[in-house]
Every structure is written in structure tokens, then in C-alpha cells.
Write an enzyme that holds these catalytic residues in place. Sequence first.
Site, PDB file in Angstrom:
ATOM      1  N   ASP A   1       1.026  -2.359  -4.449  1.00 28.92           N
ATOM      2  CA  ASP A   1      -0.661  -1.740  -4.650  1.00 28.92           C
ATOM      3  C   ASP A   1      -1.221  -2.041  -5.939  1.00 28.92           C
ATOM      4  O   ASP A   1      -0.821  -3.497  -6.908  1.00 28.92           O
ATOM      5  CB  ASP A   1       0.439  -0.014  -4.900  1.00 28.92           C
ATOM      6  CG  ASP A   1      -1.670   0.496  -4.025  1.00 28.92           C
ATOM      7  OD1 ASP A   1      -2.362  -0.138  -3.751  1.00 28.92           O
ATOM      8  OD2 ASP A   1      -0.842   1.026  -3.205  1.00 28.92           O
TER       9      ASP A   1
ATOM     10  N   ALA B   1      -2.000  -1.002  10.572  1.00 31.62           N
ATOM     11  CA  ALA B   1      -3.059  -0.551   8.934  1.00 31.62           C
ATOM     12  C   ALA B   1      -4.374  -0.729  10.165  1.00 31.62           C
ATOM     13  O   ALA B   1      -4.696  -0.381  10.893  1.00 31.62           O
ATOM     14  CB  ALA B   1      -2.649  -1.572   8.145  1.00 31.62           C
ATOM     15  N   ARG B   2      -4.150  -2.564   9.511  1.00 27.31           N
ATOM     16  CA  ARG B   2      -5.747  -2.957  10.694  1.00 27.31           C
ATOM     17  C   ARG B   2      -5.481  -4.469  11.409  1.00 27.31           C
ATOM     18  O   ARG B   2      -5.195  -4.973  10.322  1.00 27.31           O
ATOM     19  CB  ARG B   2      -7.301  -2.755   9.536  1.00 27.31           C
ATOM     20  CG  ARG B   2      -7.635  -1.111   9.902  1.00 27.31           C
ATOM     21  CD  ARG B   2      -8.577  -0.963  11.091  1.00 27.31           C
ATOM     22  NE  ARG B   2      -8.683   0.280  10.962  1.00 27.31           N
ATOM     23  CZ  ARG B   2      -8.286   1.345  11.557  1.00 27.31           C
ATOM     24  NH1 ARG B   2      -7.135   1.608  11.524  1.00 27.31           N
ATOM     25  NH2 ARG B   2      -8.751   2.715  11.641  1.00 27.31           N
TER      26      ARG B   2
ATOM     27  N   GLU C   1      -9.769  -6.642  18.678  1.00 28.73           N
ATOM     28  CA  GLU C   1      -9.223  -5.177  19.917  1.00 28.73           C
ATOM     29  C   GLU C   1     -10.703  -5.110  20.595  1.00 28.73           C
ATOM     30  O   GLU C   1     -11.494  -5.210  19.846  1.00 28.73           O
ATOM     31  CB  GLU C   1      -8.893  -3.752  18.909  1.00 28.73           C
ATOM     32  CG  GLU C   1      -7.216  -4.105  18.482  1.00 28.73           C
ATOM     33  CD  GLU C   1      -6.430  -2.969  17.509  1.00 28.73           C
ATOM     34  OE1 GLU C   1      -7.761  -1.796  17.459  1.00 28.73           O
ATOM     35  OE2 GLU C   1      -6.087  -2.672  16.890  1.00 28.73           O
TER      36      GLU C   1
ATOM     37  N   HIS D   1      -3.382  -0.187  19.520  1.00 30.58           N
ATOM     38  CA  HIS D   1      -3.334   0.582  18.278  1.00 30.58           C
ATOM     39  C   HIS D   1      -3.243   2.305  18.419  1.00 30.58           C
ATOM     40  O   HIS D   1      -4.115   3.290  18.323  1.00 30.58           O
ATOM     41  CB  HIS D   1      -5.009   0.493  18.385  1.00 30.58           C
ATOM     42  CG  HIS D   1      -5.122   1.002  16.734  1.00 30.58           C
ATOM     43  ND1 HIS D   1      -6.765   0.048  16.597  1.00 30.58           N
ATOM     44  CD2 HIS D   1      -5.160   1.917  16.072  1.00 30.58           C
ATOM     45  CE1 HIS D   1      -7.166   0.492  15.205  1.00 30.58           C
ATOM     46  NE2 HIS D   1      -6.295   1.506  14.604  1.00 30.58           N
ATOM     47  N   THR D   2      -2.254   2.944  18.303  1.00 29.39           N
ATOM     48  CA  THR D   2      -1.690   4.486  19.191  1.00 29.39           C
ATOM     49  C   THR D   2      -0.547   4.989  18.081  1.00 29.39           C
ATOM     50  O   THR D   2      -0.568   6.343  18.182  1.00 29.39           O
ATOM     51  CB  THR D   2      -1.049   4.325  20.014  1.00 29.39           C
ATOM     52  OG1 THR D   2       0.147   3.859  20.559  1.00 29.39           O
ATOM     53  CG2 THR D   2      -2.325   4.172  21.336  1.00 29.39           C
ATOM     54  N   ALA D   3      -0.654   4.365  16.514  1.00 27.31           N
ATOM     55  CA  ALA D   3       0.333   4.643  16.056  1.00 27.31           C
ATOM     56  C   ALA D   3      -0.199   6.535  15.398  1.00 27.31           C
ATOM     57  O   ALA D   3       0.475   7.085  15.185  1.00 27.31           O
ATOM     58  CB  ALA D   3       0.293   4.294  14.654  1.00 27.31           C
TER      59      ALA D   3
ATOM     60  N   GLY E   1       0.700  -1.495  -0.395  1.00 19.64           N
ATOM     61  CA  GLY E   1       0.071   0.030   0.050  1.00 19.64           C
ATOM     62  C   GLY E   1       0.612   0.790  -0.179  1.00 19.64           C
ATOM     63  O   GLY E   1       1.477   2.220   0.603  1.00 19.64           O
TER      64      GLY E   1
ATOM     65  N   GLY F   1      -0.100   4.419  -0.549  1.00 19.39           N
ATOM     66  CA  GLY F   1      -0.741   5.553  -0.636  1.00 19.39           C
ATOM     67  C   GLY F   1       0.195   6.796   0.301  1.00 19.39           C
ATOM     68  O   GLY F   1       1.543   6.465   0.333  1.00 19.39           O
ATOM     69  N   ARG F   2      -0.491   7.751   0.854  1.00 21.53           N
ATOM     70  CA  ARG F   2      -0.170   8.757   1.882  1.00 21.53           C
ATOM     71  C   ARG F   2       1.143   8.059   2.651  1.00 21.53           C
ATOM     72  O   ARG F   2       2.188   8.726   2.586  1.00 21.53           O
ATOM     73  CB  ARG F   2      -0.549   9.789   2.358  1.00 21.53           C
ATOM     74  CG  ARG F   2      -1.586  10.434   1.485  1.00 21.53           C
ATOM     75  CD  ARG F   2      -2.419  11.576   2.239  1.00 21.53           C
ATOM     76  NE  ARG F   2      -2.588  12.512   1.228  1.00 21.53           N
ATOM     77  CZ  ARG F   2      -3.840  12.253   0.550  1.00 21.53           C
ATOM     78  NH1 ARG F   2      -4.980  11.176   0.977  1.00 21.53           N
ATOM     79  NH2 ARG F   2      -4.548  12.803  -0.216  1.00 21.53           N
TER      80      ARG F   2
ATOM     81  N   ASP G   1       0.886  -2.673  15.788  1.00 22.10           N
ATOM     82  CA  ASP G   1       0.154  -1.926  16.399  1.00 22.10           C
ATOM     83  C   ASP G   1      -1.135  -2.349  16.522  1.00 22.10           C
ATOM     84  O   ASP G   1      -2.315  -1.212  17.204  1.00 22.10           O
ATOM     85  CB  ASP G   1       0.505  -0.357  16.318  1.00 22.10           C
ATOM     86  CG  ASP G   1      -0.443   0.484  16.948  1.00 22.10           C
ATOM     87  OD1 ASP G   1      -0.105   1.170  17.847  1.00 22.10           O
ATOM     88  OD2 ASP G   1      -1.165   1.830  16.470  1.00 22.10           O
TER      89      ASP G   1
END
Length: 379
Positions: free
Chosen positions: A227, A288-289, A318, A336-338, A203, A205-206, A313
Site C-alpha cells: 500500500d 477492485a476495478r 464493462e 461486477h457483483t461482489a 491495498g 483498506g477495509r 469480478d
Amino acid sequence: MTATPTPFDAGLPAAPSTPPPLAINQPSATATNAEKPTILHLGDDIRWNHGLYAELQRKFHVERSYSMGREEFKKALVERKWGDFVGMYRPFWNTGGEMGNWDGELISLLPKSCKIYASAGAGFDWVDTKTMGENGIIYCNAATSCTESVVDLAIIHLLSTYRALPWSFLAARSGSPSDFHTANQTIASVTHNPNNSILGIVGLGRIGARLAWKAATAFEMRVWYHDVVQFPERETGIPGGAKFCETLEELLANADCVVLCTPFDGSVLLSSPQFDQFKFGSRLVNIARGKLVDEDALVKAMDEGRISAAGLDVHADEPHVNMRLAERRNVLVTSHTAGASVESHVGFERLGMENLLGWLERGREGTVSAVNLASLREG
């Protein structure tokens, strides 16, 4: 007497302890509330961008839901408590979301007048953006606001997989001279510098492109990526360029460290068949997820040595963390604090309002960060 700012707030305007003097529905000098379109502000008061919020109030009539559970929120929508609002604004990811996932059930209860939802956060797996688009609602996220924060934590996780940071940290924190001595004497034989190794990004992306730039600049890593499409212009912006892999298999077979930077589309990306394709002894970082990774398959791949270290992360269930992963000294886990920084929150507030104001002025062309325009049904 004012409170001393915390280190996390250093250099930024402190959040007021009481709401700002601006009234939520303050009448405008040029338009009455009845003449202005209504937006529904979900969750807490804003904290930083008060000037822009005043502009929002001049252009819109702002209703508030604050925080409420799903059933209460559904009842309020059915009863048209907030009238025919044209948009929704959620400035923080940790408030205003108590109504749960934005699925077809919830979307169907929105007034037909609703045309835009501007929300904090980068990921949008909790909202059915396709159904929103089919109902004529533009969904805007705020990924650009947390790019730096996410990438910086990704770098920490990346380094941890090369340098055994969890092992060293836990040994030192244990207070055990024996554990300290073992780590001190052993870690050098199993860790590596990331320089000149292949960073595989899923990925570009940004967030993926920014990670590639930082890793190539600071650590001289060679960037490969996969991608759905190739990004030649992003490749040239990365020191040393970036190699595009048409298939995920090509990336997994060659990368020394794979970092997931791709949205969750409802299906697992990495399970046993994919882990079997990884270069033996490679590393995995997921910012990511969590549901992108089959964690049972990851445990197996680590047991076999196929994956030598991981940085996670995000997690599949969760707030529950898979302890078969978390208890390993070659796995760094965070909560999950990135994207969690004051700078991110300031940007979330601002970008949501910019989307709403831009939409009011120029429609879909005025939105800054819409993610579902491909499925948008206008009319």
C-alpha cells in the site's frame, strides 16, 4: 395477500410494492420547507430505512430528480429546477446515475450552495472527487456497507484459482460424460489447497484487511500486502500478522495469489512489466476495478503460464467482457457483483443518510465516510 420473499430478501424487511405513506416533501411540525436546507435525492425511492428517511425529511426539504439522462439533468441544473440545494443523496448505485460520469462539466453546473454528495457504492472512479473537493463539495461513498459482500465473493474467486472451480463447474454443467470424466480424473493433479501459501493483497483498506483476516483465519494463508503507507495496527489484527512490502515488485515476486483491493486512480496498475515480475504460476484476483489490469497483457501472461489462474469480478470495458479470458477454463468471471447483496443495499441507504445528517449537525467532522477531505476547499 403479500408476496413470498425471495431467498435474497430472507430475514430482511421486504420492499413495499408501493411508495411508503411518507410524503416526499412532508412539512415538519418544527420547520417549514422554506426554513429547511434542500437536498436532491437522485434515483429510486428508498426501500428499507424508512424511519431514518423520515428523520432526513424532518431536517431537510427533499427534492427528487428520479432518473434522467445527462442532457436533461444538465438542463435542469442550468434552469435551477431544484433551487439552491445543499447536498445530493444517491441511495442505489444502479439508479440515479443515468447522467453519467461526474466530471468537471457536470460539477460546474451545481449550485454554489451544494456542499456534500452522499452516494451508494464503494468505488468512485466515476466521480472526479478532487474537482468536487476544490469546489467545496464533500464526496462520501459507502464502502463500509458492502465490505462483507465484496470479501465473500473475493474468497470464492480466490478458491477458484486454487481449485479449478470454473473447469469443474463447466464440465459438470455441459452434461457431457466425457468432459465430466476428464475433469474428475485430471483436476487433482493441477490444483492445490491455499493453506500456508502467500496471499498478496494490493491495498489494505477495509476490504483488503477483512479479506486478509478471513483468508488467514479460514485457510491459514500467510498475508503480505503493499500500500502507499504501512498499517501496523491492521497487521496485528490479522492472525499470524501481515508482512508489509514497500514495493509492488516485492509483493508480486513472492505471492502465490495476488488480490487487487485498491481504488482506480486513473492509471493501469498491472501491465506486461508487472506481469513479468509475478512469481511463475501464481494467481490473480481482481475485485477492485477492471481498468487496473491491462487485459491484453494478462492474456499473454496466462498464455506463457506466468499466471496460472485468474478470478475477475470486474472488467476493463464493462459491460463487455474480454472473451479471450472468459472462455478459459482457468478463469472465473462474474458480472461486477461482489458488493451486490440486500445487506449492502440496506447499508448504502443508511450510510448516505447518516452522512447527510452528520454533516448538517457538525459539518465535515460529522461525515462518516468522506473520501476527498484532502482536496476540500471550504468557504
